[in-house]
Each structure stands twice: as structure tokens, then as C-alpha cells.
Design a protein around this motif. Structure first.
Motif, mmCIF file in Angstrom:
data_model
loop_
_atom_site.group_PDB
_atom_site.id
_atom_site.type_symbol
_atom_site.label_atom_id
_atom_site.label_comp_id
_atom_site.label_asym_id
_atom_site.label_seq_id
_atom_site.Cartn_x
_atom_site.Cartn_y
_atom_site.Cartn_z
ATOM 1 N N PHE A 1 -53.814 -11.963 13.212
ATOM 2 C CA PHE A 1 -52.394 -11.699 13.399
ATOM 3 C C PHE A 1 -51.805 -10.742 12.369
ATOM 4 C CE2 PHE A 1 -53.153 -16.021 15.127
ATOM 5 C CZ PHE A 1 -52.916 -15.731 16.455
ATOM 6 N N THR B 1 -54.690 -5.191 20.890
ATOM 7 C CA THR B 1 -53.736 -6.240 20.498
ATOM 8 C C THR B 1 -54.150 -7.590 21.067
ATOM 9 O OG1 THR B 1 -51.927 -4.636 20.370
ATOM 10 C CG2 THR B 1 -51.324 -6.965 20.595
ATOM 11 N N ARG B 2 -54.566 -7.587 22.332
ATOM 12 C CA ARG B 2 -55.007 -8.843 22.958
ATOM 13 C C ARG B 2 -56.246 -9.383 22.257
ATOM 14 N NH1 ARG B 2 -55.220 -7.195 27.878
ATOM 15 N NH2 ARG B 2 -57.464 -6.867 28.124
ATOM 16 N N ARG C 1 -57.117 -8.928 19.127
ATOM 17 C CA ARG C 1 -56.713 -9.477 17.830
ATOM 18 C C ARG C 1 -56.077 -10.851 18.000
ATOM 19 N NH1 ARG C 1 -53.490 -5.235 14.137
ATOM 20 N NH2 ARG C 1 -53.232 -7.224 13.018
ATOM 21 N N ARG C 2 -55.223 -10.991 19.011
ATOM 22 C CA ARG C 2 -54.552 -12.272 19.232
ATOM 23 C C ARG C 2 -55.564 -13.358 19.596
ATOM 24 N NH1 ARG C 2 -50.959 -10.426 22.342
ATOM 25 N NH2 ARG C 2 -51.988 -10.838 24.325
ATOM 26 N N GLU C 3 -56.523 -13.022 20.462
ATOM 27 C CA GLU C 3 -57.527 -14.000 20.891
ATOM 28 C C GLU C 3 -58.424 -14.440 19.738
ATOM 29 O OE1 GLU C 3 -59.473 -11.912 24.011
ATOM 30 O OE2 GLU C 3 -57.980 -12.437 25.542
ATOM 31 N N GLY D 1 -57.356 -14.564 16.512
ATOM 32 C CA GLY D 1 -56.551 -15.049 15.398
ATOM 33 C C GLY D 1 -56.311 -14.029 14.310
#
Length: 258
Positions: free
Chosen positions: A73, A64-65, A67-69, A71
């Protein structure tokens, strides 16, 4: 050549294929560095030997981290990103799994007592100081600014006007928190033995002369961040020692020979 079957690295019974290596290059070149690849395979070997597995919740958190880093989403963004790199979700999970295993191993092999002992022996390495600086090209000019500071001039205003250090001049000479190893021994000794608010120098370095304002001093404290740093350092020592017991083959270099 089928990159999915060509072996790039082997450590004992763990392997990394050429396909996996190329995927790492497409995700992050640093993850394809030889030292990183060896670390990851060694981590997997060691964790398996000790019966440690990647916790599902922690692995999901790492994904999850990531993917967030990057972009990613939405599921559609993630799917497109993976496809452009010739990867499936399982490939990404496999790439990130050593991060989770490394943390589990570090907690397992480095005890709280070892961390405390290391801190007590090397506490001075974890001292921090907050400083600002003015850099001048001539000793006389630096000395003149020191006189002006002694007469009450503002350090940060002088830094903005006169400092030749482009990285800090606009911020009034502010460097931020530093450790002893960030400074040359003579300067470190002066800074960490000063009192807050003291201006030190001029110090000569590479034909420049610097004045240093000691903004704050923070003696070493075994807090969560320092403890994590020590655990990582001690774990790296242990990992390197364990790796020396393994059978390592760099098959990548033999591809195409013969």
C-alpha cells in the motif's frame, strides 16, 4: 552465469531471459509455467504485429491492483517487496504488460458478432443451477431420507445431521451455482429438467448416494460475465493458432549442455 543475458525462451524476435523467468518464480510460480511464458511472449509478438500497445492507464490500473492484492500500500512496502525479489518497478511492469495486451488483443480479434454466434450455438453450456446435496454411504439410508423429505422434513436440517460430505454438510448441504459440466450427464439432465424446489435422487456415484435439492434454475443469458468468458475462450483458440505460425525456441533446456 549472467542470468540477465541468458535466454530462456525465444519466440520470433521476442525473448525471455533466465533472470526474468526467475523473477516470475519469485512473484508467482504459475506465471513461470512454460505455457504461461509462451502465451505472454506470443501475446507481445501478436500485439506488435497489429500495432497494439498497452494503454498507460490500463497498465497503471493493473499495477495498482497487483499492489493492493499483495498488500503493497505504500511506496516503501513496494520498494522492499521488489528488492527482496531482485526486481525494479520496470521489471514488474514488464511482467504485467502481457495482461493488458491480452485484453486489447481479445477486443481486437474477437468481435461481438462472434460472441453472439458462439452463445447461440452453445447456450446450454452456460445454463446454471443452484443446488444443495445430501450424501449418504448406503442406498437404503438415502432412500429413507427421501421418504422423510416427502413427508415434509427440512432438507438443510437433514443435510447438517446426516450428510457425509464434509465440504457442504455444515452449510446444510448447500453447493451453490453449478453448470452442466460440473455434474455427470445423467444427473445434469435431471437437474436442468427439474423445477425449483424439487428433490432428486438418490444418485449413485463412487459408492455414495446423493439427494439433490434444486434451489434455483438460471437459463443461459448473454450478460457481461458470460460474454467475457466466451471472448476469452475464442481468443485462446486464436492465440494458439497464431502461435503455431511462430518460430519457438526453448533455450532453457540447452543451458549447461556442451
Amino acid at each position: 552465469m549472467d542470468t540477465a543475458t541468458v535466454i530462456a525462451f525465444r519466440i520470433d524476435h521476442k525473448t525471455m531471459t533466465l533472470k526474468q523467468l526467475l523473477q516470475r518464480l519469485r512473484v508467482d510460480a504459475s506465471s513461470a509455467a512454460m505455457s504461461r511464458c509462451k502465451d505472454d511472449l506470443t501475446t507481445e509478438c501478436w500485439a506488435e504485429t497489429l500495432g497494439l500497445a498497452a494503454d498507460t492507464a490500463e497498465l497503471q490500473s493493473v499495477v495498482t491492483r497487483f499492489r493492493r492484492e499483495n498488500g503493497l500500500f505504500t511506496a516503501a512496502q513496494a520498494a522492499e517487496w521488489l528488492e527482496s525479489r531482485g526486481m525494479a518497478l520496470n521489471d514488474l511492469v514488464d511482467l504485467l504488460r502481457p495482461q493488458v495486451l491480452r485484453e486489447a488483443l481479445a477486443r481486437h480479434v474477437v468481435s461481438a458478432d462472434e460472441i453472439r454466434r458462439h452463445f447461440l450455438e452453445f447456450a446450454h453450456e452456460y445454463d446454471r443451477a443452484e443446488i444443495s446435496t445430501i450424501v449418504m454411504g448406503e442406498y437404503g439410508a438415502a432412500q429413507e431420507l427421501l421418504f422423510r423429505l416427502e413427508e415434509g422434513s427440512d432438507f438443510h436440517a437433514l443435510a447438517r445431521e446426516y450428510s457425509s460430505d464434509a465440504a457442504t454438510a455444515k452449510s446444510g448441504g448447500y453447493v451453490g451455482p453449478i453448470s452442466r459440466t460440473d455434474l455427470e450427464p445423467e444427473i445434469a439432465a435431471a437437474v436442468f429438467n427439474a423445477t425449483e424446489g424439487t428433490v432428486l435422487g438418490p444418485f449413485e456415484r463412487r459408492r455414495d448416494y446423493s439427494l439433490i435439492l434444486v434451489e434455483g434454475l438460471y437459463p443461459a443469458e448473454l450478460n457481461e460475465a458470460v460474454g467475457a468468458s466466451i471472448r476469452e475462450k475464442l481468443f485462446q483458440y486464436e492465440l494458439e493458432a497464431y502461435r503455431r505460425t511462430l518460430d519457438i525456441h526453448e533455450d532453457l533446456w540447452s543451458i549447461g549442455e556442451g
